[in-house]
Design a protein around this motif. Sequence first.
Motif, mmCIF file in Angstrom:
data_model
loop_
_atom_site.group_PDB
_atom_site.id
_atom_site.type_symbol
_atom_site.label_atom_id
_atom_site.label_comp_id
_atom_site.label_asym_id
_atom_site.label_seq_id
_atom_site.Cartn_x
_atom_site.Cartn_y
_atom_site.Cartn_z
ATOM 1 N N ASP A 127 5.008 5.995 -0.687
ATOM 2 C CA ASP A 127 4.132 7.062 -0.207
ATOM 3 C C ASP A 127 2.916 6.503 0.522
ATOM 4 N N ASN A 128 2.296 5.482 -0.061
ATOM 5 C CA ASN A 128 1.118 4.890 0.571
ATOM 6 C C ASN A 128 1.481 4.218 1.892
ATOM 7 N N ALA A 129 2.645 3.559 1.939
ATOM 8 C CA ALA A 129 3.074 2.921 3.181
ATOM 9 C C ALA A 129 3.272 3.947 4.289
ATOM 10 N N SER A 130 3.870 5.077 3.944
ATOM 11 C CA SER A 130 4.082 6.144 4.929
ATOM 12 C C SER A 130 2.751 6.683 5.439
ATOM 13 N N MET A 131 1.804 6.863 4.535
ATOM 14 C CA MET A 131 0.489 7.374 4.914
ATOM 15 C C MET A 131 -0.264 6.359 5.777
ATOM 16 N N LEU A 132 -0.160 5.089 5.432
ATOM 17 C CA LEU A 132 -0.792 4.034 6.235
ATOM 18 C C LEU A 132 -0.218 4.018 7.650
ATOM 19 N N ALA A 133 1.100 4.219 7.762
ATOM 20 C CA ALA A 133 1.727 4.273 9.079
ATOM 21 C C ALA A 133 1.199 5.444 9.896
ATOM 22 N N ASP A 134 0.986 6.577 9.225
ATOM 23 C CA ASP A 134 0.429 7.743 9.915
ATOM 24 C C ASP A 134 -0.946 7.444 10.491
ATOM 25 N N TYR A 135 -1.699 6.579 9.826
ATOM 26 C CA TYR A 135 -3.041 6.216 10.293
ATOM 27 C C TYR A 135 -3.034 4.947 11.148
ATOM 28 N N ASN A 136 -1.840 4.462 11.482
ATOM 29 C CA ASN A 136 -1.689 3.277 12.330
ATOM 30 C C ASN A 136 -2.373 2.041 11.764
ATOM 31 N N VAL A 137 -2.296 1.893 10.455
ATOM 32 C CA VAL A 137 -2.825 0.706 9.795
ATOM 33 C C VAL A 137 -1.678 -0.292 9.633
ATOM 34 N N ASN A 138 -1.921 -1.553 10.007
ATOM 35 C CA ASN A 138 -0.906 -2.596 9.920
ATOM 36 C C ASN A 138 -0.485 -2.780 8.463
ATOM 37 N N THR A 139 0.790 -2.550 8.160
ATOM 38 C CA THR A 139 1.245 -2.446 6.767
ATOM 39 C C THR A 139 2.517 -3.249 6.552
ATOM 40 N N PHE A 140 2.581 -3.912 5.400
ATOM 41 C CA PHE A 140 3.797 -4.607 4.982
ATOM 42 C C PHE A 140 4.251 -4.020 3.654
ATOM 43 N N LEU A 141 5.530 -3.621 3.608
ATOM 44 C CA LEU A 141 6.122 -3.031 2.405
ATOM 45 C C LEU A 141 7.213 -3.978 1.905
ATOM 46 N N PRO A 142 6.928 -4.762 0.850
ATOM 47 C CA PRO A 142 7.947 -5.680 0.345
ATOM 48 C C PRO A 142 9.098 -4.931 -0.310
ATOM 49 N N GLY A 143 10.260 -5.559 -0.346
ATOM 50 C CA GLY A 143 11.439 -4.907 -0.892
ATOM 51 C C GLY A 143 11.486 -4.947 -2.408
ATOM 52 N N GLY A 144 12.130 -3.964 -2.991
ATOM 53 C CA GLY A 144 12.287 -3.912 -4.437
ATOM 54 C C GLY A 144 13.028 -2.655 -4.840
ATOM 55 N N LYS A 145 13.141 -2.438 -6.121
ATOM 56 C CA LYS A 145 13.780 -1.251 -6.670
ATOM 57 C C LYS A 145 12.782 -0.090 -6.647
ATOM 58 N N LEU A 146 13.211 1.050 -6.139
ATOM 59 C CA LEU A 146 12.320 2.210 -6.030
ATOM 60 C C LEU A 146 12.333 3.003 -7.321
ATOM 61 N N LYS A 147 11.144 3.183 -7.895
ATOM 62 C CA LYS A 147 10.979 3.996 -9.096
ATOM 63 C C LYS A 147 10.679 5.422 -8.673
ATOM 64 N N SER A 148 11.551 6.365 -9.047
ATOM 65 C CA SER A 148 11.466 7.716 -8.512
ATOM 66 C C SER A 148 10.200 8.456 -8.932
ATOM 67 N N SER A 149 9.730 8.250 -10.160
ATOM 68 C CA SER A 149 8.602 9.048 -10.664
ATOM 69 C C SER A 149 7.286 8.700 -9.984
ATOM 70 N N THR A 150 7.095 7.444 -9.605
ATOM 71 C CA THR A 150 5.825 7.028 -8.995
ATOM 72 C C THR A 150 5.970 6.616 -7.539
ATOM 73 N N LYS A 151 7.209 6.578 -7.023
ATOM 74 C CA LYS A 151 7.486 6.115 -5.652
ATOM 75 C C LYS A 151 6.982 4.690 -5.441
ATOM 76 N N ALA A 152 7.016 3.899 -6.512
ATOM 77 C CA ALA A 152 6.586 2.502 -6.452
ATOM 78 C C ALA A 152 7.798 1.585 -6.431
ATOM 79 N N LEU A 153 7.670 0.465 -5.728
ATOM 80 C CA LEU A 153 8.706 -0.554 -5.716
ATOM 81 C C LEU A 153 8.429 -1.543 -6.845
#
Length: 252
Positions: A127-153
Amino acid sequence: MKVLTEERQQIILEQLKIHNIVKLHDLIPLTGASESTLRRDLQDLENCHKLLRIHGGAQNVISLHEEPALSQKAAVHINEKKLIGQTAASLVRNHEVIFLDSGTTIQFMIPYLIEHNDLLVITNSVDNASMLADYNVNTFLPGGKLKSSTKALIGANIIQTLEKYHFDRAFLGTNGFSIDAGYTTPDPEEAAIKSLAITQSNQSYVLSDSSKFSQVSFSRFATLDEVPLITSRLSEKEANALKKFTKITEAI
């Protein structure tokens, strides 16, 4: 009009359904009862396992490992979270590399990050990565298992990736903070990522509204003296107690 005991206690439980945490000073005008009467009500309700008393009030009965829904967390304490996010973002400097944890309070930093030049943000939150992209902030999202309840990797892959990086600052969410338990979260895998982010950062901060004071979850990721706290307004008693253990910034 005098409110009967059963009516007062029903009001308390209804407020807990809405807010998850209630403070004594907020219940007084709602019930017309004195603080001492409300304390007895809270004791009675705790004895019946209907709530858990905390410093200055009560919280819903949630198991140590239970994670509230993201939508539920996002709907409460919005004004406090905005101030906390703005205060935290003001600590960031141009050209820094920062880590943003998952969590609804962390999200309120993002609109203020556009005021800084040449930032690189690493986050484990979809969620935070998507929002950062909306604001055109340079963002890196490392890979991992997605936890559905918190949308955290989470998971071993993201741990291995983050071990290779170093951050100027890390901003972390928490499910609770207390003098005895420190900063805690329900999921040990999320706790491991938070702990690693602290290790890999020159400076770390925990962001939390003051309603989480005295709440304890299953996994501790830091003690209070390890990481300063950015929070909303505390009572004088709460602030004095916490200042003995950590540096506090009240966003007011």
